[in-house]
Structures are given as structure tokens and as C-alpha cells.
Design a protein around this motif. Structure first.
Motif: not given
Lengths: 378, 292
Positions: A263-264, A267-268, A271-272, A274-275, A278-279, A281, B209-210, B213, B217, B220-221, B224-225, B228, B232
Motif C-alpha cells: 500500500d505504501a 500511495i507514493i 503521489a508521484r 500527481e506531482a 502538477l509539474e 501543468g 508504514i502506511r 507513506a 506523499a 511530495l505533493l 510539487a505544488s 508548480a 507558473r
């Protein structure tokens, strides 16, 4: 007359004597040979013979086949099989593996009324069921035969004692899983030490105190301990379920963790992704903006060039085109600045439905026209 | 004559052999003491000498008799008996190894080895139970030689009787059958707890662990945000730069063009314009300009 009959008698008795003498010698020789033959002995392969002379130990003969020692009762031979690996089993019946169900069963020990159980206690108040086998051979034939009254029982109990002692010092998980070979080694070592202790006192009055002898190579030891091997080691049948459940629980634990790891990763990964989106975009936006601006700038520069070539004309044109479009759309009132009140002159629009946006001015560039019709801001 | 000599030699030989032979079995005028024997010679019931070394010796027939004693290590097994250790009862099984060190003293006290075994056993029993009840369980389980000093004591006490106890060792300890179930219950409990711990740990670590993660995540987002946004911004800035660079070639003209654009965009059907006839637009409305 008497003389004549004497001679034959004398000859006869002389002959008879000679014969009896001869017979006697023959018989004597025969008996001597017979006696001497008691000194003959034969060693099979793997045997050695202890030669005793007049009650005392003389030597050990190892030559296989026929040999001769002084006739009995001067010397006696005692053959001993020294090559054979002998085994003593504990908890095994006739070499078969014991089944779980007769764990607690108590067997008879060596003919006595004693009982033998496969259960052994561990250091942490658990019970395990073990069966094992001792393998040994004869090291010193002399001490083996003449050293102990019941060597097999001493060996049996000493082995049992050593193994039980080692298991009694370890925890149940060590015994069942981690340290089986260690147990075999340690109990062998203890057994050898115990036997060495006894051997030192075989036929000796005091304990010899010169150098301590390594039990592994002690010459006096009657036994050469080869190994103690654990055949079966498991928890008693009565608690088997609980032990199995622990294994199952371990598996559950591992499974839960590996699922979580899966699962981990997911998830990552998401996220990657999505990232990355975003990049992408933002890059696209940036590019678009830059291109757009370049386009616009180009357009302006072109217009500017045109303007520079004919400033007044260009101004006029642009202005008029714009007015045309704008005034066509909007509600208009033309009012004389000197008028004090507002009188609509061009007022026919009033109640009529508005016309659609007028056709693009003739001289506009397509870009301009498109912008005009959409009313978009640059 | 020869015959008598032969007879004589023969007889002598035969007799020697016979007596040597018999001597191996304790009979006859010759005593052959084996490696594993002590022999005590009694003359009319009184011990006159003790033979401890193997070999040949002589005795007078009839007046002297021989008593043989075993020189070897003896084994004494004791039946398992219940002993109290701490607050538990255990079946303890032990054995002893002993030998005769003084055959004469031994024979004075004991008729034979069996008799001696009984006495030794009796003497050891109570000492062993006492010793065992005084020790903690883990010592008894992990060491078989805890009874060692009893052996030494016993040797001292029995030394007078020619007995030396070489070793006293626990061969095993067992839980009596009737108490086994209690131990099994305990074992089951213990295993249950361990199993529970495993599963609980599994859940716990899975959660961690979850969660980890998730955190990663989010980071990371967020990164990235923000990146971004920066990109822009760069785009906007670059565009602005390009615009400025281009428009500043003639700011006034730009204002003009841009304003015209703005009028187009903003003035729509809902707007009402109040215009003066003086407005530029109407220049040629008023007049054709032909005379200019």
C-alpha cells in the motif's frame, strides 16, 4: 632251559617298554600341543584383544586374524569390538521416529521398573519432547571391559543427565528452533567431561593431578563419544495447537507488514504521478504564457513598425475601427455639451431588440478581429 | 627311569597349570588376582593380607580362605521420587557412581555390594531431598552437578567403611503427571500472549508504514505544488518581461492600442455611452472635410 624262555620275555618286555615309552612321548607331545593351542586366538575385523597375563593387564593386540599368546592360564585373551559404532537411543523405539501421540508415554528403562519420558523441562518453565541418540565406540578396551561394573547404565544416565542439563539451561524457543546443534555439541562436551572424571578414577587410588587431560583425547576413557544427535524436538502434543498458532501469528504479522508496504508503495506512486502532473501543468502554463506573450509582443512590434511608417494613418485607422465596433454594440446618446438637459436624439434603439455584434471592421487583422468578437482581454 | 622323569615332569606341569587355572577362579593354592579385584586373605577367619595389585600369590589350603571384592566403579541408580522445589513438586531421578577404596573396611561393614548399595542409597536419599528443596528451580534444571558436595560429604561419612562416592548426579527431573496439565496451561497462555503480540505488532507496524507513506506523499505533493507555483510565476514573469520589453519600445503607442482593446472588451450592449458631437468620431459627420 630257564634262560631260553627268559630272552624272549625280556625282549617282549623290552619291546613293550619301548612301545609304551613311545606312546607316552606321543601322548605328552599331544597334550603339550593341545595346551599350547589354548594360546591361539583370532581377531575379527575391527576387534582388538586384551591380553591378560596371570591376572594382570599385559598388552593390547590389534592384529586382525589368527595370533598366539602364551597358553592359558598364563595368558588369557579378551576380544573387544573397538571399531563398531554403538548407539544408545533415548525415546526412540527400534530406530523408528516416535509419533507425537506417545509423547508422554513412559517406557521401561533397561529392564528395570523405571520409566522414561520424552519430556524435558526448559529454563522458562516449558516442557519439550525430545528423543535423541548417543553414538559412541570403544576407545580404551581395557577400561571399557574392566573399569566399570555396569558401563552401559552409567553411560545411559550420564548422557541423559548431560542433555537434560543443557536443555534445562535454555529457553523453549532456543531449544525448539535456534540452538539444536548447539545443544548437541554442549551435551556431548559435558558427557565427555563426566566420563573423563570417572575414567581418572578407574583402577586408580588417587585422582591424578598432573596436567588436565582434554576429554576429547583422554586415553583412559573407555568410551569414544562420537555424537549425541537430537532426533525429534517438538512441543508436547497437548500444546501443539498453541505453538502452531504462534507460527500462524508470525505469518500474519509478516503478511500485514508486506501488505502495508505494498500500500505504501502505491500511495507514493500515486503521489508521484500527481506531482508529475502538477509539474507538467505548470510547465505547460509557463510555456503557454511565454509563447502567448511572445506572440503578443510580435504582434505589437509588427503593428509598431506599421505605425512608425505611417503614424497618423495608423492611429486614425485603429481608432475608427474600434469605435465602429464599440459604438455598434453600445447604447448611445449623443448630447450637445451646451445642452442643459439630456434629450435623446438617436433614440430609436429604445425598445427595439439589439442587433447582433457587428461584422468585424474591414481592415482589422484576423487576430484583432477574433479578439474583438470574443471580447477577450490580452 | 626316563618314564618316571617324564611322569614327574608331566605331573608337575599338570599340577601347576591346574592350580594356575583354578587360581583364576579363586580356587586352589594359587591366587590369581585379576585387574578388577581385591583379594583379602583370611587365615582362620582373621584377615592377614589384602592384595590390591593384580598377579599371582599363594595361600595355604584349608587354613587360609580368600574373599574377593570388586575394584571397579559401581553404579547406583535411585528410583525417581517426588521432591519439593520451591512451590512445585518434581520427580527427581539421580544416580551415583562409587567404588570400594578399602576392601577390608568394606568387608567388615558390608556383606556384599548389594548390601552396601542399600546403605549408600539410604544415606543419600534424605540429603538429596534436602539439598534439592533448598535450591532454586533454575539451578536444578541447568546444572546436574548440584549434588556434587553431597557426594563429597557422603564419601567422608562413608570413608570409614571403605566406600568413596565419586559422583552424584541428577539424571533428570520431571513434572509429575498430575501437574503436567498446569504446566501445559501455562505454556498455552504464554504462546497465546506471544501470538497476540505478533499480530498486534503486525497491525502497528502496518499502520506506521502506511502513515509514513502518507506523510511522504503529502510532502511530495506539497513540494510539487510549490514548485508548480514557482514555475507558473516564472512563466508570468517571463511573459511580463517580454511584454514590457516589447511595449516599452513605444509606451504611448502601447497605451493607445491597449486602450482600444480595452474599450472593445468592456463596452457591450449594456453600456450606455453619452457622446458629445465634438467627439473625434463625428469629425466627418459634421463635415466632409472637402474644404480642408
Amino acid at each position: 632251559m630257564a634262560e631260553a624262555s627268559d630272552t624272549p620275555r625280556r625282549i617282549r618286555s623290552g619291546a613293550a617298554r619301548a612301545v609304551t615309552n613311545g606312546l607316552l612321548i606321543l601322548v605328552t607331545l599331544g597334550l603339550l600341543v593341545g595346551w599350547a593351542s589354548t594360546g591361539l586366538y583370532r581377531l575379527e575385523l575391527g576387534e582388538a584383544a586384551i591380553i591378560m597375563r596371570l591376572g594382570a593387564f599385559d598388552r593390547i593386540e590389534r592384529r586382525e586374524g589368527w595370533s598366539w599368546h602364551l597358553p592359558e592360564p598364563l595368558e588369557f585373551d579378551v576380544p573387544v569390538n573397538v571399531a563398531e559404532i554403538r548407539s544408545v537411543s533415548f525415546g526412540l523405539d527400534e530406530g523408528n521416529r516416535p509419533s507425537m501421540s506417545d509423547d508422554g508415554a513412559r517406557e521401561r528403562r533397561g529392564g528395570e521398573e523405571g520409566t522414561f519420558s520424552r519430556f524435558v523441562q526448559t529454563a522458562d518453565n516449558n516442557i519439550v519432547s525430545v528423543s535423541y541418540e548417543l553414538q559412541y565406540s570403544v576407545r580404551n578396551p581395557f577400561t571399557f571391559v574392566f573399569g566399570m561394573v555396569e558401563p552401559d547404565r552409567i553411560l545411559h544416565d550420564a548422557t541423559q543427565s548431560s542433555l537434560r542439563q543443557v536443555i534445562g539451561g535454555k529457553g523453549v524457543d532456543d531449544v525448539l528452533i535456534f540452538e539444536k546443534q548447539k545443544i548437541e555439541r554442549e551435551s556431548k562436551k559435558i558427557l565427555q567431561e563426566v566420563i573423563a572424571e570417572y575414567s581418572a578414577l578407574i583402577l586408580a587410588e588417587e585422582t591424578p593431578a598432573e596436567q588436565p587431560v582434554d576429554p576429547e583425547f583422554d586415553e583412559r576413557s573407555p568410551f569414544n563419544i562420537d555424537k549425541i544427535s537430537l532426533q525429534t524436538v517438538h512441543p508436547p502434543a497437548q500444546v501443539r495447537g498453541a505453538f502452531e498458532d504462534v507460527k500462524a501469528a508470525q505469518q500474519d504479522e509478516d503478511r500485514a507488514k508486506s501488505r502495508a508496504r505494498g500500500d505504501a508503495r502505491e500511495i507514493i506512486e500515486r503521489a508521484r504521478a500527481e506531482a508529475a502532473e502538477l509539474e507538467e501543468g505548470s510547465q505547460a502554463y509557463k510555456q503557454a504564457r511565454v509563447l502567448e506573450s511572445r506572440g503578443e509582443a510580435q504582434r505589437f512590434s509588427a503593428l509598431l513598425d506599421e505605425y512608425r511608417r505611417a503614424p497618423d494613418v495608423t492611429r486614425r485607422r485603429l481608432h475608427l475601427e474600434t469605435m465602429e465596433v464599440v459604438l455598434a454594440r453600445a447604447e448611445k446618446m449623443v448630447v450637445d455639451p451646451s445642452a442643459s438637459s439630456v434629450i435623446p436624439i438617436f433614440s430609436e434603439r429604445g425598445q427595439m431588440s439589439r442587433p447582433a455584434v457587428s461584422a468585424p471592421p474591414r481592415d482589422a487583422t484576423p487576430g484583432e478581429a477574433a479578439r474583438a468578437s470574443e471580447g477577450e482581454k490580452p | 627311569m626316563t618314564r618316571r622323569v617324564i611322569y614327574g615332569i608331566w605331573l608337575l606341569l599338570a599340577l601347576s597349570i591346574a592350580s594356575l587355572w583354578a587360581g583364576n577362579y579363586g580356587l586352589g593354592p594359587v591366587i590369581v588376582t585379576q585387574e578388577w579385584q581385591y583379594n583379602i586373605v583370611l587365615r582362620l577367619g582373621t584377615p592377614v593380607r589384602v592384595i590390591e595389585e593384580p598377579g599371582v600369590s599363594f595361600r595355604l589350603p584349608i587354613v587360609e580362605s580368600v574373599l574377593m571384592r570388586d575394584k571397579r566403579l559401581q553404579y547406583l541408580g535411585v528410583e525417581p521420587s517426588e521432591m519439593i522445589v520451591g512451590n512445585e513438586t518434581l520427580l527427581v531421578d539421580y544416580f551415583a557412581v562409587w567404588k570400594i577404596t578399602d576392601p577390608l573396611a568394606f568387608s567388615r561393614r558390608y556383606q556384599n555390594v548389594n548390601a552396601a548399595q542399600r546403605v549408600i542409597r539410604a544415606r543419600l536419599q534424605s540429603r538429596v531431598s534436602d539439598k534439592i528443596s533448598s535450591l532454586p528451580l533454575d539451578q536444578i534444571l541447568a546444572r546436574a552437578d548440584v549434588l556434587g558436595d553431597i557426594a563429597v560429604d557422603a564419601t567422608e561419612a562413608l570413608g570409614q567403611t571403605g566406600v568413596a562416592v565419586i559422583d552424584l548426579r541428577i539424571s533428570r527431573t520431571d513434572i509429575p503427571k498430575q501437574n503436567e496439565e498446569a504446566t501445559f496451561n501455562q505454556m498455552r497462555e504464554q504462546r497465546l500472549a506471544i501470538a497476540r503480540e505478533h499480530r498486534a505488532r503486525g497491525e502497528r507496524e502496518a499502520r506506521e508504514i502506511r502513515a509514513k507513506a502518507e506523510r511522504e506523499a503529502r510532502t511530495l505533493l506539497a513540494q510539487a505544488s510549490s514548485q508548480a507555483e514557482i514555475t507558473r510565476g516564472e512563466g508570468d514573469a517571463e511573459a511580463a518581461g517580454i511584454y514590457a520589453a516589447s511595449y516599452s519600445a513605444d509606451p504611448e503607442f502601447f497605451a493607445f492600442v491597449r486602450s482600444l482593446q480595452a474599450y472593445r472588451a468592456t463596452i457591450d450592449e449594456d453600456t450606455t455611452l453619452v457622446l458629445s458631437p465634438e467627439h473625434d468620431f463625428f469629425d466627418y459627420f459634421r463635415s466632409s472635410g472637402a474644404d480642408r
